[in-house]
Design an enzyme around this catalytic site. Structure first.
Site, mmCIF file in Angstrom:
data_model
loop_
_atom_site.group_PDB
_atom_site.id
_atom_site.type_symbol
_atom_site.label_atom_id
_atom_site.label_comp_id
_atom_site.label_asym_id
_atom_site.label_seq_id
_atom_site.Cartn_x
_atom_site.Cartn_y
_atom_site.Cartn_z
ATOM 1 N N LYS A 48 0.667 -1.271 0.106
ATOM 2 C CA LYS A 48 -0.153 -0.155 0.045
ATOM 3 C C LYS A 48 0.879 1.211 -0.023
ATOM 4 O O LYS A 48 0.437 2.434 -0.484
ATOM 5 C CB LYS A 48 -1.075 -0.064 1.378
ATOM 6 N N ALA A 68 -1.542 0.986 6.561
ATOM 7 C CA ALA A 68 -1.736 -0.023 7.377
ATOM 8 C C ALA A 68 -2.608 -1.164 7.013
ATOM 9 O O ALA A 68 -3.270 -0.963 5.856
ATOM 10 C CB ALA A 68 -2.166 0.403 9.119
ATOM 11 N N ASP A 69 -2.467 -2.385 7.428
ATOM 12 C CA ASP A 69 -3.603 -3.434 7.069
ATOM 13 C C ASP A 69 -3.742 -4.383 8.404
ATOM 14 O O ASP A 69 -2.744 -4.848 8.985
ATOM 15 C CB ASP A 69 -2.952 -3.985 5.930
ATOM 16 N N THR A 70 -4.794 -4.684 8.604
ATOM 17 C CA THR A 70 -5.430 -5.360 9.827
ATOM 18 C C THR A 70 -6.047 -6.627 9.341
ATOM 19 O O THR A 70 -6.885 -6.780 8.432
ATOM 20 C CB THR A 70 -6.089 -4.489 10.685
ATOM 21 N N GLY A 77 -0.245 -4.630 10.346
ATOM 22 C CA GLY A 77 1.223 -4.116 9.819
ATOM 23 C C GLY A 77 0.892 -2.747 9.513
ATOM 24 O O GLY A 77 0.060 -2.350 8.915
#
Length: 195
Positions: A55, A72-74, A109
């Protein structure tokens, strides 16, 4: 953090709310689309870290000298299986039945981009313990809150967090989508934090 401008490359209203808690000057930019493709061999816990880096890539070249990028990525992980966002309300109910009475992990992350520097990335993990949920409770939550934009089909800050989350180990804010303490520590203390 004074004198810096932050770019949050995320459409998540929860991440926007959490970053605003730090009282920093930031703007949201979701103008770049990316293909979120991760190699199949990537361990589940590493997927959000890889996605946060993917991203970030399209934004790095255009950062101003005083800007810092945050992506971010969850993901929600149960038994090493990633549970993404539900496809529809019926899928949301199916997911919550799987989580009921179990402990799952929420992994976020985060990548931090600064002009002329390598991308810095880290992960945060929170264990979330769900109480047993009845079908009526699941129906009530899904029908009222419609959690289709949330990994794991729930938002801890909503009714279900109060009614079903009986404990957690790690950051509450990480479950919302951004481990804000770990991010703050990395931005202010050069990353001397274990997330």
């Amino acid at each position: 953090m004074v004198g810096k401008k932050y770019v949050l490359a995320s459409g998540s209203p929860r991440r926007r709310e959490l970053l605003a808690m730090l009282d920093v000057d930031f703007r949201v930019d979701t103008s770049r689309s990316v293909e979120e493709i991760v190699p199949e061999s990537t361990p589940a816990d590493e997927v959000p870290l890889v996605l946060s880096r993917i991203k970030a890539e399209p934004y790095l070249a255009d950062l101003a000298a005083d800007e810092i990028l945050i992506t971010a990525d969850t993901v929600v992980i149960l038994d090493d299986e990633i549970i993404g966002k539900p496809k529809d309300l019926a899928d949301a109910k199916r997911v919550l039945r799987k989580l009921s009475g179990r402990t799952h992990r929420v992994v976020t992350g985060v990548s931090i981009g600064r002009p002329g520097e390598p991308l810095e990335s880290f992960s945060a993990v929170t264990e979330v313990m769900f109480d047993e949920l009845t079908d009526a409770e699941i129906d009530y939550y899904v029908d009222k809150y419609k959690p289709l934009d949330k990994a794991g089909a729930y938002g801890i800050q909503e009714w279900i967090g109060a009614a079903a989350v009986k404990g957690l180990k790690g950051s509450y804010y990480n479950v919302m989508g951004l481990p804000i303490h770990a991010l703050y520590s990395r931005l202010t203390h050069g990353g001397h934090v274990i997330a």
